[in-house]
Design an enzyme around this catalytic site. Structure first.
Site, PDB file in Angstrom:
ATOM      1  N   VAL A 286     -13.231   9.836  -2.698  1.00 46.36           N
ATOM      2  CA  VAL A 286     -12.426  10.580  -1.707  1.00 46.36           C
ATOM      3  C   VAL A 286     -13.020  11.096   0.301  1.00 46.36           C
ATOM      4  O   VAL A 286     -12.298  11.726   1.134  1.00 46.36           O
ATOM      5  CB  VAL A 286     -11.603  11.517  -2.168  1.00 46.36           C
ATOM      6  CG1 VAL A 286     -11.270  11.234  -3.548  1.00 46.36           C
ATOM      7  CG2 VAL A 286     -13.058  12.907  -2.291  1.00 46.36           C
ATOM      8  N   HIS A 460     -16.673 -28.083  12.789  1.00 46.51           N
ATOM      9  CA  HIS A 460     -15.369 -28.967  12.505  1.00 46.51           C
ATOM     10  C   HIS A 460     -16.786 -29.291  11.175  1.00 46.51           C
ATOM     11  O   HIS A 460     -17.593 -30.433  10.856  1.00 46.51           O
ATOM     12  CB  HIS A 460     -14.687 -29.783  12.588  1.00 46.51           C
ATOM     13  CG  HIS A 460     -14.006 -30.754  11.443  1.00 46.51           C
ATOM     14  ND1 HIS A 460     -13.039 -29.468  11.076  1.00 46.51           N
ATOM     15  CD2 HIS A 460     -14.263 -31.621  10.680  1.00 46.51           C
ATOM     16  CE1 HIS A 460     -12.506 -30.859   9.406  1.00 46.51           C
ATOM     17  NE2 HIS A 460     -13.174 -31.695   9.636  1.00 46.51           N
TER      18      HIS A 460
HETATM   19  P1  AMP Z   1     -12.019   6.751   2.749  1.00 47.51           P
HETATM   20  O1  AMP Z   1     -11.522   8.619   3.193  1.00 47.51           O
HETATM   21  O2  AMP Z   1     -11.312   5.727   3.561  1.00 47.51           O
HETATM   22  O3  AMP Z   1     -13.338   6.681   1.810  1.00 47.51           O
HETATM   23  O4  AMP Z   1     -10.715   6.788   1.640  1.00 47.51           O
HETATM   24  C1  AMP Z   1     -10.281   8.283   0.069  1.00 47.51           C
HETATM   25  C2  AMP Z   1      -8.940   7.658   0.146  1.00 47.51           C
HETATM   26  O5  AMP Z   1      -8.944   8.991  -0.829  1.00 47.51           O
HETATM   27  C3  AMP Z   1      -7.946   8.105   0.803  1.00 47.51           C
HETATM   28  O6  AMP Z   1      -7.012   7.221   1.323  1.00 47.51           O
HETATM   29  C4  AMP Z   1      -7.416   9.412   0.086  1.00 47.51           C
HETATM   30  O7  AMP Z   1      -6.034   9.161   0.628  1.00 47.51           O
HETATM   31  C5  AMP Z   1      -8.174   9.616  -0.908  1.00 47.51           C
HETATM   32  N1  AMP Z   1      -7.526  10.783  -1.871  1.00 47.51           N
HETATM   33  C6  AMP Z   1      -7.932  12.227  -1.743  1.00 47.51           C
HETATM   34  N2  AMP Z   1      -8.097  12.621  -2.797  1.00 47.51           N
HETATM   35  C7  AMP Z   1      -7.779  11.836  -3.732  1.00 47.51           C
HETATM   36  C8  AMP Z   1      -6.284  12.293  -4.884  1.00 47.51           C
HETATM   37  N3  AMP Z   1      -6.749  13.928  -5.776  1.00 47.51           N
HETATM   38  N4  AMP Z   1      -6.249  11.903  -5.651  1.00 47.51           N
HETATM   39  C9  AMP Z   1      -5.875  10.505  -5.386  1.00 47.51           C
HETATM   40  N5  AMP Z   1      -6.393   9.999  -3.831  1.00 47.51           N
HETATM   41  C10 AMP Z   1      -6.888  10.962  -2.739  1.00 47.51           C
END
Ligand code: AMP
Ligand code: FAD
Length: 486
Positions: A286, A460
């Protein structure tokens, strides 16, 4: 330099870099190249307690993940593509221990390379922890506990980032609920794999284990897939990944995780309903947080923002005189190449040069299959920024080389300014677009017009012809594909 280096005899340096990842080690090398006396202190410890330079990128990020993506892709091809070429193999098997051994060897070769580069450039590299003491001083604590104080005319914080932990919902246990590092180290393919977060790391790690046989579900709180990617490319990506068997559930916010003896049960809210699903392993992907633990920012007067990132100005200066910061710890795009450029540019600026980072031309890549890569503005961003845009795209299905390598999924899309013809952004999904993206970065760096690309001959048969065709399509000149322009 040895694996347990003795503290440097001379205590005074022109530049002290704290952190030896992509933000730190190139800064130290460039400083030494420019005649500055440079020290780099890095605290990374591998699982076996061996220290190594290279930070997250070389030890638990970019490089090991790409090693596993390659192994799993080859495994997938052996099972699904070889037959098309007439190659007969019995059902392929995967020796996970061997795959992990290779991954470690790839990482070690790279981190060992940093050590050699330090030696070649006369950088003093020390394994251990660096702490700001204020007044240009840094307390160094070696892994065996010995301490030493060093003085730096310039001090660079390059301490990077660490995975965000959902402490209340899904605390890491290093076994069933793991971070990205843990997910790179699985000793066996999980039967049922859950991933929280469909960001770059989530989809790359999901691809690895799904190709190796894990039934993989990715739970993403946001309603849209890869919102930072051009909408047309993200739509194609979702279609391709779903076809491959990745079960991507959007608008699915994880609210609770219950650990059993052998599994984990995840509760999530989707479409107003509460749902549960049980997995053997759960990866929490996340996002990443800035890492400044025990760094002494408070003592040295280095201000952090409300999210914990080190606050810097345009010259990478922190709030404390003589202390600078680069890379993940400062926020922005958390990418190794951005960290490298910042470290090098900062040191060149300290040396009096007029170096700068072009933040409008940072390439982004997702190493799935097909790969996704982009640079510059998406169509949506360009319009929001007030540009009148013209757009052209070309599919890899119209590319001879793509057919020859059995990789026709995807497209290249150009976003150009309708008035000036300047290329504003290029967005791609397809084979090796991670490599093709370099041409797009160059186009942005040189302020190329679409016509500049149109007039450039491409070999190419190469995948780069699709890049050329997409530029032609912007003005309705594409030869090998329908002109999708507007
Ligand atoms: P990144 O910051 O690109 O690594 O992506 C992390 C992702 O985790 C983001 O798209 C958030 O929306 C997602 N995220 C964060 N917390 C949660 C949660 N509790 N449940 C589902 N997705 C989450
Ligand atoms: P880091 O690489 O985190 O390095 C910081 C170093 O500082 C570490 O070695 C840490 O131990 C050390 N340190 C911290 N505090 C101290 C202290 N007080 N004293 C001494 N040392 C200290 N980026 C890409 O561009 N491409 C990719 O393909 C890619 N793939 C990734 C895959 C995964 C699974 C992950 C997790 C990340 C990936 N990234 C990728 C992101 C990339 O790894 C980071 O953007 C990059 O490593 C940031 O570099 P950095 O130098 O700022 O920090």
């Amino acid at each position: 330099m040895s694996d347990t280096p003795s503290p440097a005899s001379d205590k005074s340096f022109d530049v002290i870099v704290i952190g030896g990842g992509p933000g730190g080690y190139p800064a130290a090398i460039r400083a030494a190249q420019l005649g500055m006396k440079a020290l780099c202190i890095d605290g990374w410890l591998n699982r076996d307690n061996s220290p190594s330079f290279g930070g997250t990128c070389l030890n638990a990020g970019c490089i090991p993940s790409k090693a596993l993506l390659e192994s799993s892709e080859l495994f997938h091809k052996a099972g699904h593509e070889f037959a098309v070429h007439g190659i007969g193999v019995s059902t392929p098997t995967m020796d996970i221990a061997k795959m992990q051994e290779r991954k470690m060897a790839v990482s070690k070769a790279n981190s060992g390379g940093v050590k050699l580069l330090f030696q070649a450039n006369k950088v003093t590299g020390l394994f251990g922890f660096g702490k700001l003491l204020g007044n240009g001083q840094v307390l160094y604590t070696a892994h065996d506990g010995k301490t030493e104080t060093y003085t730096g005319k310039h001090i660079i914080i390059a301490t990077g980032s660490a995975p965000v932990e959902l402490k209340k919902i899904a605390p890491f246990d290093g076994d069933k609920v793991v971070d990205s590092w843990g997910a790179l180290d699985f000793a066996a393919v999980p039967g049922r794999l859950g991933i929280i977060g469909a960001g770059v790391i989530g989809v790359e790690l999901g691809s690895v284990w799904s190709r190796l046989g894990a039934k993989t579900a990715i739970l993403e709180a946001l309603p849209g897939f890869l919102p930072m990617v051009d909408a047309a490319i993200a739509k194609e990506a979702l279609r391709q990944f779903t076809k491959q068997g990745l079960d991507i559930r959007l608008g699915a916010k994880v609210t609770a995780v219950a650990k059993g003896d052998k599994d984990v049960t995840v509760t999530y809210e989707q479409g107003g309903e509460s749902k549960t699903e049980t997995f053997d392993k759960l990866i929490v992907a996340v996002g990443r947080r800035p890492y400044t633990d025990n760094l002494g920012c408070d003592v040295a007067g280095v201000t952090l923002d409300e999210r914990g990132f080190v606050k810097i100005d345009k010259g990478y200066k922190t709030s404390a005189a003589g202390i600078y910061a680069v890379g993940d710890v400062t926020g922005g795009a958390m990418l190794a190449h951005k960290a490298i450029e910042e470290g090098v540019v900062l040191v060149e600026q300290l040396h009096g040069e007029k170096s700068e980072v072009n933040y409008n031309a940072i390439p982004s890549v997702i190493y799935t299959s097909p790969e996704i890569a982009w640079v510059g503005l998406s169509e949506e961003q360009a319009k929001a920024a007030g540009h009148e845009v013209k757009v052209g795209s070309s599919p890899f299905a119209a590319n001879g080389r793509a057919r020859a390598i059995e990789s026709i999924a995807g497209q290249v899309k150009f976003v150009s300014d309708a008035k000036t013809d300047r290329v504003l952004g290029v967005h791609m999904i397809g084979p090796y677009v991670s490599e093709l993206c370099a041409e797009a970065v160059l186009a942005l760096e040189f302020a190329a017009t679409t016509q500049d690309i149109q007039l450039t001959m491409h070999g190419h048969p190469t995948l780069s012809e699709t890049f050329h065709e997409a530029a032609l399509a912007v003005d309705g000149h594409a030869i090998h594909s329908a002109n999708k322009k507007r």
